[in-house]
Design a protein around this motif. Structure first.
Motif, PDB file in Angstrom:
ATOM      1  N   ALA A  70       0.829  -1.234  -0.039  1.00  0.00           N
ATOM      2  CA  ALA A  70      -0.026  -0.116  -0.116  1.00  0.00           C
ATOM      3  C   ALA A  70       0.699   1.286  -0.145  1.00  0.00           C
ATOM      4  O   ALA A  70       1.645   1.579   0.885  1.00  0.00           O
ATOM      5  CB  ALA A  70      -0.926   0.148   1.110  1.00  0.00           C
ATOM      6  N   MET A  71       0.662   2.057  -0.872  1.00  0.00           N
ATOM      7  CA  MET A  71       1.146   3.266  -0.841  1.00  0.00           C
ATOM      8  C   MET A  71       0.239   4.484  -1.032  1.00  0.00           C
ATOM      9  O   MET A  71      -0.081   5.312  -1.901  1.00  0.00           O
ATOM     10  CB  MET A  71       2.096   3.546  -2.405  1.00  0.00           C
ATOM     11  CG  MET A  71       2.848   2.349  -2.399  1.00  0.00           C
ATOM     12  SD  MET A  71       4.646   2.981  -1.868  1.00  0.00           S
ATOM     13  CE  MET A  71       5.619   1.621  -2.679  1.00  0.00           C
ATOM     14  N   GLY A  72      -0.590   4.405   0.350  1.00  0.00           N
ATOM     15  CA  GLY A  72      -1.531   5.746   0.575  1.00  0.00           C
ATOM     16  C   GLY A  72      -2.935   5.133   0.247  1.00  0.00           C
ATOM     17  O   GLY A  72      -3.777   5.429   0.437  1.00  0.00           O
ATOM     18  N   HIS A  73      -3.131   3.684  -0.318  1.00  0.00           N
ATOM     19  CA  HIS A  73      -4.105   3.195  -0.460  1.00  0.00           C
ATOM     20  C   HIS A  73      -4.854   3.010   0.643  1.00  0.00           C
ATOM     21  O   HIS A  73      -4.597   2.372   1.780  1.00  0.00           O
ATOM     22  CB  HIS A  73      -3.960   1.882  -1.142  1.00  0.00           C
ATOM     23  CG  HIS A  73      -3.174   1.794  -2.453  1.00  0.00           C
ATOM     24  ND1 HIS A  73      -1.935   1.904  -2.691  1.00  0.00           N
ATOM     25  CD2 HIS A  73      -3.751   2.063  -3.831  1.00  0.00           C
ATOM     26  CE1 HIS A  73      -1.519   1.923  -3.969  1.00  0.00           C
ATOM     27  NE2 HIS A  73      -2.739   1.941  -4.638  1.00  0.00           N
ATOM     28  N   HIS A  74      -6.184   3.292   0.691  1.00  0.00           N
ATOM     29  CA  HIS A  74      -6.999   3.392   2.070  1.00  0.00           C
ATOM     30  C   HIS A  74      -6.377   3.990   3.203  1.00  0.00           C
ATOM     31  O   HIS A  74      -6.609   3.329   4.523  1.00  0.00           O
ATOM     32  CB  HIS A  74      -7.368   1.806   2.499  1.00  0.00           C
ATOM     33  CG  HIS A  74      -8.435   1.401   1.159  1.00  0.00           C
ATOM     34  ND1 HIS A  74      -9.398   1.571   0.923  1.00  0.00           N
ATOM     35  CD2 HIS A  74      -7.909   0.651   0.336  1.00  0.00           C
ATOM     36  CE1 HIS A  74      -9.925   0.993  -0.194  1.00  0.00           C
ATOM     37  NE2 HIS A  74      -8.892   0.491  -0.705  1.00  0.00           N
ATOM     38  N   GLY A  75      -5.456   4.859   3.123  1.00  0.00           N
ATOM     39  CA  GLY A  75      -4.725   5.592   4.196  1.00  0.00           C
ATOM     40  C   GLY A  75      -3.540   4.761   4.835  1.00  0.00           C
ATOM     41  O   GLY A  75      -3.048   4.947   5.706  1.00  0.00           O
ATOM     42  N   HIS A  76      -3.406   3.651   3.869  1.00  0.00           N
ATOM     43  CA  HIS A  76      -1.963   2.833   4.588  1.00  0.00           C
ATOM     44  C   HIS A  76      -0.739   3.158   3.836  1.00  0.00           C
ATOM     45  O   HIS A  76      -0.950   3.356   2.621  1.00  0.00           O
ATOM     46  CB  HIS A  76      -2.478   1.093   4.195  1.00  0.00           C
ATOM     47  CG  HIS A  76      -3.428   0.771   5.028  1.00  0.00           C
ATOM     48  ND1 HIS A  76      -3.390   0.601   6.554  1.00  0.00           N
ATOM     49  CD2 HIS A  76      -4.761   0.373   4.715  1.00  0.00           C
ATOM     50  CE1 HIS A  76      -4.452   0.141   6.721  1.00  0.00           C
ATOM     51  NE2 HIS A  76      -5.372  -0.039   5.688  1.00  0.00           N
ATOM     52  N   VAL A  77       0.272   3.048   4.453  1.00  0.00           N
ATOM     53  CA  VAL A  77       1.578   3.408   3.901  1.00  0.00           C
ATOM     54  C   VAL A  77       2.590   2.132   4.426  1.00  0.00           C
ATOM     55  O   VAL A  77       2.693   1.931   5.424  1.00  0.00           O
ATOM     56  CB  VAL A  77       2.342   4.799   4.260  1.00  0.00           C
ATOM     57  CG1 VAL A  77       3.649   4.984   3.436  1.00  0.00           C
ATOM     58  CG2 VAL A  77       1.174   5.824   3.967  1.00  0.00           C
ATOM     59  N   LYS A  78       3.190   1.598   3.225  1.00  0.00           N
ATOM     60  CA  LYS A  78       4.001   0.488   3.623  1.00  0.00           C
ATOM     61  C   LYS A  78       3.362  -0.510   4.163  1.00  0.00           C
ATOM     62  O   LYS A  78       4.047  -1.578   4.816  1.00  0.00           O
ATOM     63  CB  LYS A  78       5.366   0.812   4.408  1.00  0.00           C
ATOM     64  CG  LYS A  78       6.119   1.899   3.662  1.00  0.00           C
ATOM     65  CD  LYS A  78       7.428   2.105   4.508  1.00  0.00           C
ATOM     66  CE  LYS A  78       8.391   3.239   4.072  1.00  0.00           C
ATOM     67  NZ  LYS A  78       9.628   3.339   5.050  1.00  0.00           N
ATOM     68  N   LYS A  79       2.029  -0.655   4.203  1.00  0.00           N
ATOM     69  CA  LYS A  79       1.369  -2.042   4.501  1.00  0.00           C
ATOM     70  C   LYS A  79       1.248  -2.980   3.833  1.00  0.00           C
ATOM     71  O   LYS A  79       0.639  -2.905   2.546  1.00  0.00           O
ATOM     72  CB  LYS A  79      -0.027  -1.378   5.249  1.00  0.00           C
ATOM     73  CG  LYS A  79      -0.819  -2.623   5.791  1.00  0.00           C
ATOM     74  CD  LYS A  79      -1.427  -2.087   7.251  1.00  0.00           C
ATOM     75  CE  LYS A  79      -2.076  -3.173   7.777  1.00  0.00           C
ATOM     76  NZ  LYS A  79      -1.539  -3.882   8.843  1.00  0.00           N
ATOM     77  N   LYS A  80       1.475  -4.389   3.955  1.00  0.00           N
ATOM     78  CA  LYS A  80       1.353  -5.367   2.845  1.00  0.00           C
ATOM     79  C   LYS A  80       0.598  -6.336   3.313  1.00  0.00           C
ATOM     80  O   LYS A  80       0.545  -7.525   2.705  1.00  0.00           O
ATOM     81  CB  LYS A  80       2.870  -5.732   2.591  1.00  0.00           C
ATOM     82  CG  LYS A  80       3.653  -6.298   3.671  1.00  0.00           C
ATOM     83  CD  LYS A  80       4.863  -6.377   3.408  1.00  0.00           C
ATOM     84  CE  LYS A  80       5.878  -6.913   4.447  1.00  0.00           C
ATOM     85  NZ  LYS A  80       7.362  -7.252   4.264  1.00  0.00           N
ATOM     86  N   ASN A  81      -0.211  -6.288   4.608  1.00  0.00           N
ATOM     87  CA  ASN A  81      -1.101  -7.354   4.996  1.00  0.00           C
ATOM     88  C   ASN A  81      -2.385  -7.078   5.211  1.00  0.00           C
ATOM     89  O   ASN A  81      -3.110  -7.530   5.833  1.00  0.00           O
ATOM     90  CB  ASN A  81      -0.348  -8.186   6.189  1.00  0.00           C
ATOM     91  CG  ASN A  81      -0.224  -7.230   7.385  1.00  0.00           C
ATOM     92  OD1 ASN A  81      -0.316  -5.905   7.048  1.00  0.00           O
ATOM     93  ND2 ASN A  81       0.209  -7.792   8.373  1.00  0.00           N
ATOM     94  N   ALA A  82      -3.056  -5.963   4.462  1.00  0.00           N
ATOM     95  CA  ALA A  82      -4.315  -5.599   4.343  1.00  0.00           C
ATOM     96  C   ALA A  82      -5.264  -6.252   3.397  1.00  0.00           C
ATOM     97  O   ALA A  82      -4.568  -6.415   2.429  1.00  0.00           O
ATOM     98  CB  ALA A  82      -4.284  -4.081   4.543  1.00  0.00           C
ATOM     99  N   PRO A  83      -6.509  -6.307   3.583  1.00  0.00           N
ATOM    100  CA  PRO A  83      -7.319  -7.046   2.565  1.00  0.00           C
ATOM    101  C   PRO A  83      -7.599  -5.989   1.474  1.00  0.00           C
ATOM    102  O   PRO A  83      -9.026  -5.668   1.357  1.00  0.00           O
ATOM    103  CB  PRO A  83      -8.461  -7.480   3.386  1.00  0.00           C
ATOM    104  CG  PRO A  83      -8.699  -6.398   4.424  1.00  0.00           C
ATOM    105  CD  PRO A  83      -7.268  -6.197   4.960  1.00  0.00           C
ATOM    106  N   TYR A  84      -6.830  -5.502   0.792  1.00  0.00           N
ATOM    107  CA  TYR A  84      -7.082  -4.457  -0.167  1.00  0.00           C
ATOM    108  C   TYR A  84      -6.360  -5.042  -1.527  1.00  0.00           C
ATOM    109  O   TYR A  84      -5.196  -5.629  -1.515  1.00  0.00           O
ATOM    110  CB  TYR A  84      -6.965  -2.983   0.102  1.00  0.00           C
ATOM    111  CG  TYR A  84      -7.472  -2.559   1.165  1.00  0.00           C
ATOM    112  CD1 TYR A  84      -9.065  -2.299   1.191  1.00  0.00           C
ATOM    113  CD2 TYR A  84      -6.977  -2.453   2.470  1.00  0.00           C
ATOM    114  CE1 TYR A  84      -9.677  -1.916   2.108  1.00  0.00           C
ATOM    115  CE2 TYR A  84      -7.468  -1.856   3.576  1.00  0.00           C
ATOM    116  CZ  TYR A  84      -9.175  -1.611   3.384  1.00  0.00           C
ATOM    117  OH  TYR A  84      -9.941  -1.113   4.400  1.00  0.00           O
ATOM    118  N   ASP A  85      -6.894  -4.422  -2.573  1.00  0.00           N
ATOM    119  CA  ASP A  85      -6.221  -4.819  -4.090  1.00  0.00           C
ATOM    120  C   ASP A  85      -4.554  -4.284  -3.743  1.00  0.00           C
ATOM    121  O   ASP A  85      -3.796  -5.119  -4.325  1.00  0.00           O
ATOM    122  CB  ASP A  85      -6.822  -4.347  -5.124  1.00  0.00           C
ATOM    123  CG  ASP A  85      -8.092  -5.214  -5.465  1.00  0.00           C
ATOM    124  OD1 ASP A  85      -8.165  -6.151  -5.137  1.00  0.00           O
ATOM    125  OD2 ASP A  85      -9.066  -4.572  -6.334  1.00  0.00           O
TER     126      ASP A  85
END
Length: 193
Positions: A163-178
């Protein structure tokens, strides 16, 4: 498992935490760790090319598994790529500012990252990817030079998205988003067509 699973192995010394780019140590065939030297993506490519060349005259098939440490955090581009993207516009994901109502608690409680930090991260991340692009290009060129390209199956993939800002996440790789679930998967094997 040298001699059991692998004929040859050069791998990152497990006790080195976050030395993804410079100052890595590697173990070759289970020996004591030695300095890898240079930028890790370049050096791992060098080792893979040496292996491909050694195996080029053999009749038996070979298997090479190459795992680049880049672009793990802290994203550190090769010196030749630092600033390569300059001030190119970074598109902030549409989901960045979406309301968090109804989202899981961990999403609602995350502080909203600054847009400038996302832009900086995206540039550094993609500057790291430039060395992977070069490395894969060098590998393909080596396969051409050794006349192995057309009968070599190449699989390019990643272990996850980021995640690079997706759904407010940064550097997150284990959230249930595309953004965190999607990863590249490319096959190339001309001999099968």
């Amino acid at each position: 498992a040298i001699g059991i699973d692998w004929d040859y192995a050069a791998y990152w010394h497990k006790k080195m935490v976050n030395a993804y780019y410079y100052d890595q140590k590697i173990s070759i065939n289970g020996a004591d760790p030695i300095p890898l030297g240079g930028y890790s993506t370049d050096r791992y490519t060098d080792l893979a090319i040496e292996y491909i060349k050694r195996r080029s005259d053999e009749e038996n098939p070979w298997y090479l598994w190459l795992c680049y440490a880049s672009p793990h955090s802290p994203q550190t581009p090769a010196k030749r790529h630092q600033g390569a993207l300059g001030d190119k516009k970074v598109t902030i994901p549409e989901s960045f500012n979406q309301p968090r109502v109804g989202k899981p608690n961990y999403v609602q409680k995350r502080p909203m990252p600054k847009i400038s930090s996302i832009e900086s991260l995206v540039r550094q991340y993609h500057e790291c990817i430039l060395s992977i692009d070069e490395g894969v290009g060098r590998l393909v060129e080596c396969l051409k030079e050794t006349e192995q390209l057309d009968n070599t199956l190449i699989i390019f993939t990643s272990d996850q998205g980021l995640a690079m800002g997706h759904h407010g996440h940064v550097k997150k790789k284990n959230a249930p988003y595309d953004a965190t679930l999607n990863s590249p998967l490319i096959f190339r094997y001309p001999a099968s067509f």
